[in-house]
Design a protein around this motif. Structure first.
Motif, PDB file in Angstrom:
ATOM      1  N   GLY A  82       2.484   5.734  -4.070  1.00 57.54           N
ATOM      2  CA  GLY A  82       1.994   6.461  -2.915  1.00 57.54           C
ATOM      3  C   GLY A  82       0.476   6.527  -2.827  1.00 57.54           C
ATOM      4  N   ARG A  83      -0.202   6.132  -3.888  1.00 63.03           N
ATOM      5  CA  ARG A  83      -1.680   6.158  -3.885  1.00 63.03           C
ATOM      6  C   ARG A  83      -2.272   4.764  -3.996  1.00 63.03           C
ATOM      7  NH1 ARG A  83      -4.318   8.470  -7.973  1.00 63.03           N
ATOM      8  NH2 ARG A  83      -2.689   8.093  -9.525  1.00 63.03           N
ATOM      9  N   PHE A  84      -1.635   3.894  -4.753  1.00 63.06           N
ATOM     10  CA  PHE A  84      -2.141   2.541  -4.986  1.00 63.06           C
ATOM     11  C   PHE A  84      -1.267   1.531  -4.239  1.00 63.06           C
ATOM     12  CE2 PHE A  84      -4.162   3.231  -9.465  1.00 63.06           C
ATOM     13  CZ  PHE A  84      -4.867   4.317  -8.971  1.00 63.06           C
ATOM     14  N   THR A  85      -1.905   0.471  -3.778  1.00 61.18           N
ATOM     15  CA  THR A  85      -1.188  -0.603  -3.110  1.00 61.18           C
ATOM     16  C   THR A  85      -1.666  -1.945  -3.649  1.00 61.18           C
ATOM     17  OG1 THR A  85      -1.001   0.700  -1.073  1.00 61.18           O
ATOM     18  CG2 THR A  85      -0.614  -1.667  -0.906  1.00 61.18           C
ATOM     19  N   ILE A  86      -0.721  -2.745  -4.094  1.00 60.96           N
ATOM     20  CA  ILE A  86      -1.048  -4.086  -4.573  1.00 60.96           C
ATOM     21  C   ILE A  86      -0.719  -5.090  -3.479  1.00 60.96           C
ATOM     22  CG2 ILE A  86       1.216  -4.446  -5.671  1.00 60.96           C
ATOM     23  CD1 ILE A  86      -0.272  -6.017  -7.880  1.00 60.96           C
ATOM     24  N   SER A  87      -1.577  -6.082  -3.349  1.00 53.75           N
ATOM     25  CA  SER A  87      -1.340  -7.137  -2.365  1.00 53.75           C
ATOM     26  C   SER A  87      -1.901  -8.446  -2.913  1.00 53.75           C
ATOM     27  CB  SER A  87      -1.993  -6.794  -1.023  1.00 53.75           C
ATOM     28  OG  SER A  87      -3.394  -6.654  -1.167  1.00 53.75           O
ATOM     29  N   ARG A  88      -1.548  -9.538  -2.273  1.00 54.25           N
ATOM     30  CA  ARG A  88      -2.047 -10.823  -2.747  1.00 54.25           C
ATOM     31  C   ARG A  88      -2.234 -11.783  -1.587  1.00 54.25           C
ATOM     32  NH1 ARG A  88       2.349 -13.281  -6.759  1.00 54.25           N
ATOM     33  NH2 ARG A  88       1.435 -15.298  -6.242  1.00 54.25           N
ATOM     34  N   ASP A  89      -3.179 -12.688  -1.774  1.00 53.73           N
ATOM     35  CA  ASP A  89      -3.448 -13.757  -0.822  1.00 53.73           C
ATOM     36  C   ASP A  89      -3.177 -15.056  -1.565  1.00 53.73           C
ATOM     37  OD1 ASP A  89      -4.563 -15.762   0.773  1.00 53.73           O
ATOM     38  OD2 ASP A  89      -6.127 -14.437   1.520  1.00 53.73           O
ATOM     39  N   ASN A  90      -2.009 -15.611  -1.346  1.00 54.76           N
ATOM     40  CA  ASN A  90      -1.607 -16.792  -2.105  1.00 54.76           C
ATOM     41  C   ASN A  90      -2.517 -17.996  -1.833  1.00 54.76           C
ATOM     42  OD1 ASN A  90       0.581 -15.493  -3.313  1.00 54.76           O
ATOM     43  ND2 ASN A  90       1.912 -15.933  -1.572  1.00 54.76           N
ATOM     44  N   ALA A  91      -3.005 -18.100  -0.616  1.00 52.93           N
ATOM     45  CA  ALA A  91      -3.867 -19.235  -0.266  1.00 52.93           C
ATOM     46  C   ALA A  91      -5.171 -19.196  -1.057  1.00 52.93           C
ATOM     47  CB  ALA A  91      -4.146 -19.240   1.228  1.00 52.93           C
ATOM     48  N   LYS A  92      -5.615 -17.998  -1.410  1.00 49.78           N
ATOM     49  CA  LYS A  92      -6.873 -17.835  -2.133  1.00 49.78           C
ATOM     50  C   LYS A  92      -6.666 -17.594  -3.618  1.00 49.78           C
ATOM     51  CE  LYS A  92      -9.415 -15.912   1.808  1.00 49.78           C
ATOM     52  NZ  LYS A  92     -10.197 -14.747   2.311  1.00 49.78           N
ATOM     53  N   ASN A  93      -5.403 -17.541  -4.059  1.00 48.58           N
ATOM     54  CA  ASN A  93      -5.116 -17.200  -5.461  1.00 48.58           C
ATOM     55  C   ASN A  93      -5.846 -15.920  -5.857  1.00 48.58           C
ATOM     56  OD1 ASN A  93      -3.291 -19.247  -6.098  1.00 48.58           O
ATOM     57  ND2 ASN A  93      -4.939 -20.681  -6.558  1.00 48.58           N
ATOM     58  N   THR A  94      -5.783 -14.962  -4.994  1.00 49.39           N
ATOM     59  CA  THR A  94      -6.470 -13.693  -5.208  1.00 49.39           C
ATOM     60  C   THR A  94      -5.507 -12.555  -4.938  1.00 49.39           C
ATOM     61  OG1 THR A  94      -8.580 -14.663  -4.525  1.00 49.39           O
ATOM     62  CG2 THR A  94      -8.427 -12.255  -4.508  1.00 49.39           C
TER      63      THR A  94
END
Length: 113
Positions: free
Chosen positions: A64-76
């Motif tokens: 509820g406080r932290f959110t993880i995300s990713r950009d596969n095209a940037k490997n980030t």
């Protein structure tokens, strides 16, 4: 494969930070990526994971406080941290599973007034 974490710093309680982790090198496919943290005198613990299919898993203490995300095209991948608490103070490490397991160098997050 090298992982470079960034975005740590000093923030007041209730504030926000966004951590980033960029992967470089010979990467054919990254499966799970995530963040762990280690506070002084404590063991390293899982903070959040995200799969290649964007399924996520969070430690109860950050839900509820932290959110993880990713950009596969940037490997980030990223960790958006809101409503930070002093107990979130730790060195945060990014990791990735791409055949083997890889770790970044860690970035210090200090939550203090």
């Amino acid at each position: 494969v090298q992982l470079q974490a960034s975005g740590g710093g000093l923030v007041q309680p209730g504030g926000s930070l966004r951590l980033s982790c960029a992967a470089s090198g010979s990467i054919f496919s990254i499966n799970a990526t995530g963040w762990y943290r280690q506070a002084p005198g404590k063991r390293r613990e899982l903070v959040a994971l995200i799969s290649s299919g964007s399924s996520t898993n969070y430690a109860d203490s950050v839900k509820g406080r932290f959110t993880i995300s990713r950009d596969n095209a940037k490997n980030t991948w990223y960790l958006q941290m809101n409503s930070l608490k002093p107990e979130d103070t730790a060195v945060y490490y990014c990791m990735a599973v791409a055949g083997d397991e890889y770790w970044g160098q860690g970035t210090l997050v200090t939550v203090s007034s």
